[in-house]
Design a protein around this motif. Structure first.
Motif, PDB file in Angstrom:
ATOM      1  N   ARG A   1       0.868  -1.177   0.000  1.00 11.18           N
ATOM      2  CA  ARG A   1       0.000   0.000   0.000  1.00 11.18           C
ATOM      3  C   ARG A   1       0.905   1.226   0.000  1.00 11.18           C
ATOM      4  O   ARG A   1       1.584   1.504   0.992  1.00 11.18           O
TER       5      ARG A   1
ATOM      6  N   PHE B   1      -2.079   5.540   2.094  1.00 12.25           N
ATOM      7  CA  PHE B   1      -3.165   5.124   2.968  1.00 12.25           C
ATOM      8  C   PHE B   1      -3.912   6.353   3.474  1.00 12.25           C
ATOM      9  O   PHE B   1      -3.963   6.647   4.659  1.00 12.25           O
TER      10      PHE B   1
ATOM     11  N   THR C   1      -6.420   6.165  -1.714  1.00  9.55           N
ATOM     12  CA  THR C   1      -5.757   4.886  -1.442  1.00  9.55           C
ATOM     13  C   THR C   1      -5.059   4.432  -2.704  1.00  9.55           C
ATOM     14  O   THR C   1      -5.645   4.475  -3.795  1.00  9.55           O
TER      15      THR C   1
ATOM     16  N   ASP D   1      -2.617   1.108  -3.967  1.00 10.55           N
ATOM     17  CA  ASP D   1      -1.922  -0.156  -3.752  1.00 10.55           C
ATOM     18  C   ASP D   1      -1.140  -0.517  -5.004  1.00 10.55           C
ATOM     19  O   ASP D   1      -1.567  -0.233  -6.130  1.00 10.55           O
TER      20      ASP D   1
ATOM     21  N   ASP E   1      -2.874  -5.965   4.301  1.00  9.93           N
ATOM     22  CA  ASP E   1      -2.645  -5.494   5.672  1.00  9.93           C
ATOM     23  C   ASP E   1      -2.242  -6.581   6.660  1.00  9.93           C
ATOM     24  O   ASP E   1      -1.912  -6.288   7.809  1.00  9.93           O
ATOM     25  N   GLN E   2      -2.231  -7.860   6.219  1.00 16.38           N
ATOM     26  CA  GLN E   2      -1.867  -8.950   7.126  1.00 16.38           C
ATOM     27  C   GLN E   2      -0.530  -9.599   6.748  1.00 16.38           C
ATOM     28  O   GLN E   2      -0.213 -10.692   7.243  1.00 16.38           O
TER      29      GLN E   2
ATOM     30  N   CYS F   1     -11.012  -6.934  11.838  1.00  8.47           N
ATOM     31  CA  CYS F   1     -10.638  -5.903  10.874  1.00  8.47           C
ATOM     32  C   CYS F   1     -11.620  -4.734  10.885  1.00  8.47           C
ATOM     33  O   CYS F   1     -11.567  -3.870  10.007  1.00  8.47           O
TER      34      CYS F   1
ATOM     35  N   GLN G   1      -2.272  -3.659  11.894  1.00  7.56           N
ATOM     36  CA  GLN G   1      -2.123  -3.769  10.456  1.00  7.56           C
ATOM     37  C   GLN G   1      -0.659  -3.574  10.051  1.00  7.56           C
ATOM     38  O   GLN G   1       0.133  -3.041  10.810  1.00  7.56           O
ATOM     39  N   ASN G   2      -0.357  -3.997   8.834  1.00 11.91           N
ATOM     40  CA  ASN G   2       1.019  -3.944   8.343  1.00 11.91           C
ATOM     41  C   ASN G   2       1.544  -2.508   8.263  1.00 11.91           C
ATOM     42  O   ASN G   2       0.778  -1.548   8.217  1.00 11.91           O
TER      43      ASN G   2
ATOM     44  N   ASP H   1       2.674  -0.719   5.996  1.00 10.61           N
ATOM     45  CA  ASP H   1       2.257   0.128   4.874  1.00 10.61           C
ATOM     46  C   ASP H   1       0.827   0.642   5.038  1.00 10.61           C
ATOM     47  O   ASP H   1       0.311   1.322   4.149  1.00 10.61           O
ATOM     48  N   HIS H   2       0.215   0.323   6.183  1.00 10.60           N
ATOM     49  CA  HIS H   2      -1.083   0.888   6.574  1.00 10.60           C
ATOM     50  C   HIS H   2      -0.879   1.638   7.898  1.00 10.60           C
ATOM     51  O   HIS H   2      -1.391   1.236   8.944  1.00 10.60           O
TER      52      HIS H   2
END
Length: 400
Positions: A105, A108, A118, A120, A214-215, A344, A376-377, A379-380
């Protein structure tokens, strides 16, 4: 104060809200707004005492009346402004996602100070979603700058696919649509590499923008603990957790989902990674499937359900759903088993989710030994001034 932007005057309550760092100004906090101001226009937010609080895009139809871009009186909002913001977001990913830059991502929204945007990346395709009327008006410029930033870093981007089919656009008065920007003729599927696992991504029809990015690191946590274990992946969707368990040499992996279409996609991903003989795919209602399992049948149970609530109005119903599914899993895991559970939904706040877990454990008669708590990862990213940017809760416990 002599400014070129029209003014929106807000209440004391709204002033307090923005002083905390919030980037959204809600309609119910507006005191004065000239109806002749064009929708999507940049406006200044002012207090009743004429103090400046920020500048952002006006959305006359949405409950979020203004999405704030900056709080600096000297800021200008031309091409250079957006290039700086996009570059800043891109540099953040290069620092924290250097090994996953081709499936990442890149922007964000509010967390990157670009509210309503957004972006990606899946290999050479960028997938975008715009939920702001003002940004939609300047999207051609935004996309050109986005491509410029990446290409200046030597990144080969073939096209931008717009997934503007999200319901929030209706609230902005924007059409729901999807397709390649400027009609680029490119495939809508690609195969990404997530931490060594190949995954099919369908940017046209897949969930969100094509895949749940996100995971990423949370799935690796399962991979590291799966060796020799019997793993049940509930709500597997396209198989992310099941694949990581099998990749981590789990003794047995069962992936359950109600959607046969999702399971077919998960199987295709397993084939891509030569793991199809290591995972059993089961089409079933997860709640009913758990009722049929025996205590101790699995060493690890993963609960990654879709959001049980998408509004505060249904939070009680969601709470009961999360509690029911977690209690079932806790009962099935024998002493020493591991529960991986997450939510989530941003409306299922952390304190409430943890309260549910404590109640579940108490009623089942087990103790939860915490292994890890993540979100969340990278990049979020999460802005501590905007709770809306924090939504994913991810817990690993041992049952004792």
């Amino acid at each position: 104060m002599n400014r070129k932007y029209p003014k929106v005057t807000i209440s004391k309550e709204g002033e307090k809200w923005l002083n905390q760092g919030q980037m959204w100004m809600y309609k119910n906090n507006v005191v004065d707004l000239d109806d002749t101001i064009e929708n999507g226009t940049l406006v200044d937010i002012m207090t009743t005492s004429d103090r400046y609080l920020g500048t952002g895009f006006l959305s006359k139809q949405s409950h979020i009346t203004v999405r704030i871009l900056a709080i600096d009186l000297n800021e200008t909002f031309g091409r250079d402004f957006f290039k700086k913001r996009i570059q800043f977001a891109y540099d953040f990913r290069k620092t924290l996602e250097s090994e996953n830059m081709t499936n990442c991502r890149l922007i964000f929204g509010e967390a990157d100070q670009l509210p309503g945007l957004t972006v990606d990346r899946y290999n050479d395709i960028l997938v975008t979603q715009i939920s702001s009327y003002g940004l939609d008006k300047i999207k051609d410029m935004l996309y050109e700058v986005l491509l410029e930033v990446l290409r200046e870093d030597g990144q080969d981007i073939k096209g931008i696919y717009e997934r503007n089919d999200i319901n929030v656009r209706s609230k902005e008065g924007l059409p729901l649509e999807k397709g390649y920007w400027r009609g680029t003729n490119l495939p809508t599927t690609t195969v990404i590499n997530e931490n060594g696992i190949k995954l099919n991504v369908d940017v046209e029809n897949g969930q969100k923008t094509g895949y749940f990015l996100d995971q990423k690191e949370n799935r690796v946590l399962l991979r590291k603990m799966a060796h020799g274990k019997k793993v049940l992946d509930c709500f597997t969707h396209t198989g992310g957790f099941a694949l990581n368990a099998a990749y981590g040499n789990a003794k047995e992996v069962v992936a359950v989902d109600l959607s046969q279409t999702a399971l077919d996609q998960a199987y295709e991903n397993a084939v891509l990674n030569h793991l199809e003989n290591k995972i059993q795919f089961v089409q079933a209602d997860v709640f009913k499937y758990l009722d049929e399992c025996k205590t101790g049948q699995y060493d690890i149970i993963v609960l990654d359900p879709p959001a049980f609530t998408k509004s505060r109005r249904t939070i009680d119903h969601a709470y009961n759903g999360y509690k029911k599914i977690n209690m079932k899993a806790m009962r099935l895991l024998g002493r020493g088993g591991y529960l991986i559970t997450c939510s989530c939904s941003r409306f299922m706040e952390t304190a409430n989710f943890e309260k549910m877990l404590r109640e579940s454990a108490h009623e089942v008669g087990v103790t939860l030994k915490q292994v890890s708590v993540t979100q969340q990862n990278h990049d979020h990213p999460i802005l501590w001034t905007m709770e809306e940017t924090s939504y994913l809760k991810f817990y690993i416990f041992q049952i004792i």
